[in-house]
Design a protein around this motif. Structure first.
Motif, PDB file in Angstrom:
ATOM      1  N   ASP A   9       0.822  -1.210   0.000  1.00  0.00           N
ATOM      2  CA  ASP A   9       0.000   0.000   0.000  1.00  0.00           C
ATOM      3  C   ASP A   9       0.854   1.258   0.000  1.00  0.00           C
ATOM      4  O   ASP A   9       0.484   2.267  -0.601  1.00  0.00           O
ATOM      5  N   LYS A  10       2.002   1.189   0.698  1.00  0.00           N
ATOM      6  CA  LYS A  10       2.871   2.363   0.819  1.00  0.00           C
ATOM      7  C   LYS A  10       4.280   2.023   0.347  1.00  0.00           C
ATOM      8  O   LYS A  10       4.684   0.863   0.315  1.00  0.00           O
ATOM      9  N   MET A  11       5.032   3.063   0.003  1.00  0.00           N
ATOM     10  CA  MET A  11       6.419   2.876  -0.408  1.00  0.00           C
ATOM     11  C   MET A  11       7.242   4.082   0.023  1.00  0.00           C
ATOM     12  O   MET A  11       6.706   5.149   0.356  1.00  0.00           O
ATOM     13  N   LYS A  12       8.551   3.906  -0.013  1.00  0.00           N
ATOM     14  CA  LYS A  12       9.470   5.005   0.261  1.00  0.00           C
ATOM     15  C   LYS A  12       9.805   5.704  -1.062  1.00  0.00           C
ATOM     16  O   LYS A  12      10.023   5.049  -2.085  1.00  0.00           O
ATOM     17  N   GLU A  26      10.034  10.255   1.933  1.00  0.00           N
ATOM     18  CA  GLU A  26       8.700  10.231   2.519  1.00  0.00           C
ATOM     19  C   GLU A  26       8.049   8.868   2.251  1.00  0.00           C
ATOM     20  O   GLU A  26       8.458   8.141   1.341  1.00  0.00           O
ATOM     21  N   THR A  27       7.071   8.547   3.058  1.00  0.00           N
ATOM     22  CA  THR A  27       6.235   7.372   2.808  1.00  0.00           C
ATOM     23  C   THR A  27       4.995   7.842   2.060  1.00  0.00           C
ATOM     24  O   THR A  27       4.258   8.701   2.545  1.00  0.00           O
ATOM     25  N   VAL A  28       4.798   7.288   0.856  1.00  0.00           N
ATOM     26  CA  VAL A  28       3.712   7.745  -0.019  1.00  0.00           C
ATOM     27  C   VAL A  28       2.944   6.533  -0.537  1.00  0.00           C
ATOM     28  O   VAL A  28       3.433   5.396  -0.479  1.00  0.00           O
ATOM     29  N   PRO A  29       1.729   6.737  -1.082  1.00  0.00           N
ATOM     30  CA  PRO A  29       0.989   5.607  -1.664  1.00  0.00           C
ATOM     31  C   PRO A  29       1.736   4.994  -2.841  1.00  0.00           C
ATOM     32  O   PRO A  29       2.345   5.711  -3.639  1.00  0.00           O
ATOM     33  N   THR A  30       1.725   3.690  -2.937  1.00  0.00           N
ATOM     34  CA  THR A  30       2.352   2.999  -4.057  1.00  0.00           C
ATOM     35  C   THR A  30       1.480   3.169  -5.304  1.00  0.00           C
ATOM     36  O   THR A  30       0.265   2.999  -5.240  1.00  0.00           O
ATOM     37  N   GLN A  32      -0.487   2.448  -8.764  1.00  0.00           N
ATOM     38  CA  GLN A  32      -1.180   1.273  -9.276  1.00  0.00           C
ATOM     39  C   GLN A  32      -1.200   1.322 -10.801  1.00  0.00           C
ATOM     40  O   GLN A  32      -1.230   2.401 -11.394  1.00  0.00           O
ATOM     41  N   GLU A 136      10.705   3.354  -4.575  1.00  0.00           N
ATOM     42  CA  GLU A 136      10.734   1.895  -4.645  1.00  0.00           C
ATOM     43  C   GLU A 136       9.962   1.373  -5.850  1.00  0.00           C
ATOM     44  O   GLU A 136      10.350   0.379  -6.479  1.00  0.00           O
TER      45      GLU A 136
END
Length: 375
Positions: A9-12, A26-30, A32, A136
């Motif tokens: 769900d999340k990525m760096k 930051e941690t952001v939505p991956t 799709q 990522e």
């Protein structure tokens, strides 16, 4: 469509919110996959020597913010959109940063680097393809992905492979730029081309590409030590070197010592727009020669109009390269005509060490060195 449960769900990601402040992890939505795209796990993202200057605003490149920076990369497909017919999850791919509009190829921009020069390219970057490979995962248009022959390129030499690392494959991103210009002027085997300046990362790559295309190269540059390094490292009797001294006539005479010259490939930096080498190289060309202008000049450059006109010399401008050039260049690598095994991986950094990676890229500027980020 590939199952999305392979995607977290999340990525760096490295996020730039303003050129007046450095980017941050930051941690952001991956992302799709959507129609016309695939999501790639980024394995090795390229760097260039002036990364800092792009994102601190010194180069004044236009791009929207916030943005996830990046360049071309090598990655692995994780998920695909429903209209993908060739790509499949698990494919090793080259991620091309040169993005073109599907309904107007003249709308072209560099993902996360430069919004291009048309309203269409700016709109596409702002609204559709903003975030890129210093993360990522990255969502990429299908046509910007080239499937690589992983077994041939990275397999062991005992099994018929070339034994290249993922990081060495990323060097193709640098070679693509000069290949676009050299292919544009139809450089052929046996011809002689002047490459100037040849001592920077892209100029040095141009020498390697021209040799792989079968040409003879006259490499020109200001730094005699760098010219000597290039000559020694390449070790080919098809490479000659000429120093740029600032004496236009003397440099032109030196170039002419190597006989009729068929082409001139120019890839000078912005600050070299008034350099004497431009006129020296043009005046050294034979009748009917071709010129590829790929330099980063922002000012007009002086050209000898009379000589160009009387010698029927053709001028070509080129920004980056065409999509088919990517396939062609990788075929050259796969066949062994273009050897990447001598490429030095001068630095590998995790995403968290992006600053160190950019510092290293600014320092390691020899033509055969590459610095990558492994998100």
């Amino acid at each position: 469509m590939a199952a999305h449960n392979e995607l977290p769900d999340k990525m760096k990601a490295l996020v730039l919110r303003s050129t007046s402040e450095p980017p941050a992890i930051e941690t952001v939505p991956t992302p799709q996959p959507t129609l016309g795209s695939a999501v790639v796990r980024v394995l090795a993202a390229s760097t260039i020597s002036y990364m800092h200057d792009i994102y601190n605003g010194k180069r004044n490149y236009p791009f929207p913010m916030p943005i996830i920076p990046g360049t071309s990369a090598v990655g692995r497909v994780v998920a695909i959109g429903p209209d993908a017919t060739k790509l499949k999850p698990g494919d090793l791919v080259f991620v091309d940063c040169t993005i073109r509009s599907r309904d107007d190829p003249a709308d072209v921009f560099l993902a996360a680097i430069h919004e291009g020069f048309t309203p269409g390219s700016a709109k596409l970057m702002k609204d559709v393809i903003r975030d890129w490979t210093y993360a990522e995962y990255c969502r990429v248009p299908l046509e910007s992905l080239t499937v690589l022959d992983e077994k041939r390129l990275t397999g062991s030499q005992t099994d018929g492979g070339l034994g290249l690392s993922i990081e060495q494959l990323g060097f193709v991103a640098r070679m693509l730029v000069p290949y676009g210009g050299l292919r544009d002027i139809e450089l052929r085997a046996g011809q002689t081309v002047i490459v100037a300046p040849a001592t920077g990362p892209f100029g040095g790559a141009a020498v390697l590409v021209a040799l792989a295309m079968g040409a003879r190269v006259i490499a020109m540059g200001r730094n005699r030590d760098s010219l000597a390094y290039l000559k020694q490292k390449i070790s080919s009797d098809r490479v000659e070197t000429v120093a740029i001294t600032g004496d236009m006539e003397a440099d032109c005479s030196e170039l002419k010592k190597y006989g009729p010259t068929d082409a001139y490939f120019d890839i000078g930096p912005p600050e070299a727009h008034a350099s004497t080498h431009i006129k020296s190289c043009i005046l050294a060309l034979r009748h009917g020669a071709r010129i590829s202008l790929m330099g980063g000049y922002r000012e007009d450059i002086p050209i000898p109009h009379v000589s160009i006109m009387h010698k029927n010399i053709r001028l070509y401008g080129k920004w980056m390269y065409e999509r088919e050039d990517i396939v062609d260049l990788f075929k050259m690598v796969e066949s062994g005509v273009l050897d990447l095994r001598t490429v030095e991986v001068a630095g590998q950094f995790p995403l968290a060490q992006w600053k160190e990676a950019w510092d290293e890229a600014a320092d390691k500027t020899m033509f055969d060195q590459v610095v990558v980020i492994n998100p």
